[in-house]
Design an enzyme around this catalytic site. Structure first.
Site, PDB file in Angstrom:
ATOM      1  N   LYS A 132      94.004  19.799 -10.015  1.00 21.20           N
ATOM      2  CA  LYS A 132      92.679  20.417 -10.055  1.00 21.20           C
ATOM      3  C   LYS A 132      92.743  21.744 -10.805  1.00 21.20           C
ATOM      4  O   LYS A 132      91.918  22.027 -11.672  1.00 21.20           O
ATOM      5  CB  LYS A 132      92.174  20.645  -8.635  1.00 21.20           C
ATOM      6  CG  LYS A 132      90.771  21.225  -8.539  1.00 21.20           C
ATOM      7  CD  LYS A 132      90.429  21.685  -7.140  1.00 21.20           C
ATOM      8  CE  LYS A 132      90.559  20.603  -6.111  1.00 21.20           C
ATOM      9  NZ  LYS A 132      90.134  21.067  -4.767  1.00 21.20           N
ATOM     10  N   LYS A 144      98.463  25.416  -1.106  1.00 15.13           N
ATOM     11  CA  LYS A 144      97.469  25.297  -0.043  1.00 15.13           C
ATOM     12  C   LYS A 144      98.092  25.841   1.236  1.00 15.13           C
ATOM     13  O   LYS A 144      99.323  25.906   1.367  1.00 15.13           O
ATOM     14  CB  LYS A 144      97.051  23.837   0.163  1.00 15.13           C
ATOM     15  CG  LYS A 144      95.660  23.679   0.758  1.00 15.13           C
ATOM     16  CD  LYS A 144      94.552  24.010  -0.246  1.00 15.13           C
ATOM     17  CE  LYS A 144      93.165  23.807   0.353  1.00 15.13           C
ATOM     18  NZ  LYS A 144      92.110  24.020  -0.639  1.00 15.13           N
ATOM     19  N   GLY A 183      89.685  30.940   0.445  1.00 17.59           N
ATOM     20  CA  GLY A 183      89.134  30.293   1.629  1.00 17.59           C
ATOM     21  C   GLY A 183      89.068  28.786   1.476  1.00 17.59           C
ATOM     22  O   GLY A 183      89.290  28.231   0.405  1.00 17.59           O
ATOM     23  N   ASP A 184      88.767  28.133   2.580  1.00 16.99           N
ATOM     24  CA  ASP A 184      88.558  26.682   2.623  1.00 16.99           C
ATOM     25  C   ASP A 184      87.788  26.432   3.918  1.00 16.99           C
ATOM     26  O   ASP A 184      87.142  27.360   4.442  1.00 16.99           O
ATOM     27  CB  ASP A 184      89.899  25.934   2.579  1.00 16.99           C
ATOM     28  CG  ASP A 184      89.747  24.439   2.303  1.00 16.99           C
ATOM     29  OD1 ASP A 184      89.432  24.079   1.168  1.00 16.99           O
ATOM     30  OD2 ASP A 184      89.933  23.637   3.235  1.00 16.99           O
ATOM     31  N   ASN A 259      79.639  25.715   3.125  1.00 18.40           N
ATOM     32  CA  ASN A 259      79.452  26.401   1.862  1.00 18.40           C
ATOM     33  C   ASN A 259      79.258  25.434   0.687  1.00 18.40           C
ATOM     34  O   ASN A 259      78.337  25.591  -0.118  1.00 18.40           O
ATOM     35  CB  ASN A 259      80.665  27.293   1.601  1.00 18.40           C
ATOM     36  CG  ASN A 259      80.419  28.329   0.540  1.00 18.40           C
ATOM     37  OD1 ASN A 259      79.515  29.132   0.676  1.00 18.40           O
ATOM     38  ND2 ASN A 259      81.211  28.306  -0.505  1.00 18.40           N
TER      39      ASN A 259
END
Length: 464
Positions: A132, A144, A183-184, A259
């Site tokens: 990605k 991650k 963030g996630d 979000n």
């Protein structure tokens, strides 16, 4: 000796067989070394299967062990996170950071705080992030992280104490030129603020570039909160245009109400779509008049309430228990923006039966392999997550650039850059799919386009 067509065909088949055997061998090794990590296995298989024509055409990647290296994280950190709740009780969670690949830049990828977080999920997310991030064209590697901590139902003080404990361990492994988390799920501006404050306290300096998704007051970027949702819609818009379709006048279903989902809804509505459904982990709402986005924003961004509250203000709408039922709602375009594997084969068949024309994956790996096969076999336009979901990390990279310059671009400037990046990702995915014999297959195209940049960098840097 004159090479006849038959000789050439036999040689090509031999190379293909070798490439397929190589890919299968690497995948079997991944399964053996990482037992019981189904999400990681799924992510690896989906990408490796796409790469067979690459190894057929470029056997040097096999000879240099690119796959063997790319499926193995450069570093994985697992740590204890002790914290004290509001009742004075000591709690303990587990923290993770997988630094998967730094061939094209510092590690980059979000932090997820959710009870489902484990090694398999963090590794699948980190592995996907390699490709990605490569697709964005930005100089960022794949990573991650996160924890099985659940912010839901916790006070601000509890979340702050947890975040401070988490960063007290994580800070040793990150930095603006080393690893830049964001963030996630479960990690928004509030959590990033607490994490950044603790990092600053420990380090004794203001290193804005160490985290992205920050508040605008201390180094954040305009358009960051909108980026993933907007980016998904920009990518799907390009995909639709290629077939003479558009969002204008289309009926859209968006899963999730976080979000990504909120801003996918916003951009789809701006482009003339009628979004009729969204969800959270408890259930989904269906509003035949079109979702009132301001109500959803108020419930989710301000009051932090469940989506079921929507029907109190809009009694004509329907609330249904169980979030998976959202895929029963007929639509032209489906945007899964909630979580991994939310669309299985059964849901995919229902979507196809109800006339869906396009799928845009706003979440990370929201469709199972079987569901993807259903969409591709039925000629449904399919925008895979590692391409369509890349807007968030693209703007995170733009935030890093602004931090480095100690400068801030306007909303319009960042939005224009985001749209350009997503358009280029679409074009590069289409080009790779055609070049390697899979026209219109954006899954293959995105995987190959993302892989080639990283593989070439790994080749250039030697065996490390």
């Amino acid at each position: 000796m004159v090479m006849t067509y038959k000789n050439i065909e036999q040689n090509e088949n031999k190379n293909l067989t070798r490439a397929r055997m190589y890919v299968n061998h690497v995948f079997e090794t991944v399964k053996r070394r990482n037992p019981n990590e189904s999400e990681f296995h799924q992510a690896v298989k989906e990408i490796l299967d796409s790469l067979v024509p690459v190894f057929e055409k470029h056997p040097q990647y096999m000879e240099n062990g690119i796959l063997e290296r790319i499926v193995e994280p450069e570093r994985m950190i697992i740590f204890r996170v002790p914290w004290v709740d509001d009742q004075g009780k000591v709690r303990v969670n587990r923290g993770f950071r997988v630094q998967f690949n730094s061939a094209i830049g510092p590690y980059k990828g979000g932090l997820r705080f959710h009870p489902s977080v484990n090694a398999s999920i963090i590794k699948f997310l980190g592995f996907e992030q390699i490709f990605k991030n490569s697709l964005t064209g930005q100089p960022i590697g794949g990573a991650k992280g996160g924890s099985d901590f659940d912010p839901k139902g916790k006070s601000d003080q509890e979340i702050m104490r947890f975040a401070q404990s988490f960063m007290t361990e994580l800070y040793k492994y990150i930095g603006p030129d080393t690893d830049v988390p964001a963030g996630d799920i479960g990690v928004g501006t509030r959590e990033i603020g607490y994490l950044f404050g603790q990092y600053k306290r420990i380090r004794g300096g203001f290193e804005a570039g160490v985290l992205t998704g920050k508040g605008l007051e201390y180094g954040g970027s305009l358009t960051r909160k909108e980026a993933t949702g907007y980016g998904t819609v920009y990518f799907v818009e390009e995909m639709l245009k290629s077939k003479g379709l558009s969002f204008e006048g289309s009926t859209v279903v968006v899963s999730g109400s976080g979000n990504v989902a909120i801003y996918a809804i916003e951009k789809a509505q701006q482009l003339g779509a009628k979004v009729v459904a969204c969800s959270d982990s408890d259930g989904y709402i269906y509003d035949p008049n079109g979702i009132d986005l301001e109500t959803v924003k108020k419930l989710k961004e301000v009051e932090r309430k469940r989506i079921s509250e929507y029907v109190k203000e809009h009694p004509h709408a329907e609330y249904h228990e169980g979030c998976s039922g959202i895929w029963n709602v007929p639509c032209d375009i489906a945007l899964p923006c909630a979580t991994q594997n939310e669309i299985n084969e059964e849901a995919a068949l229902i979507l196809v039966k109800n006339g869906v024309k396009a799928i845009g994956e706003g979440a990370n790996m929201p469709s199972t392999l079987e569901a993807i096969d259903v969409f591709l076999n039925n000629k449904i336009l399919f925008a895979p997550a590692k391409a369509a979901n890349a807007g968030g990390v693209a703007v995170s990279a733009l935030e890093m650039a602004q931090n480095s310059m100690r400068y801030a671009w306007s909303f319009e400037e960042v939005d224009a850059k985001l749209k350009e990046i997503m358009t280029n990702i679409y074009k590069n995915s289409v080009k790779a799919a055609e070049e390697y014999g899979h026209p219109d297959n954006l899954v293959v195209g995105a995987n190959i386009a993302g892989f080639l940049k990283v593989a070439n960098a790994m080749m250039a840097e030697g065996i490390i």
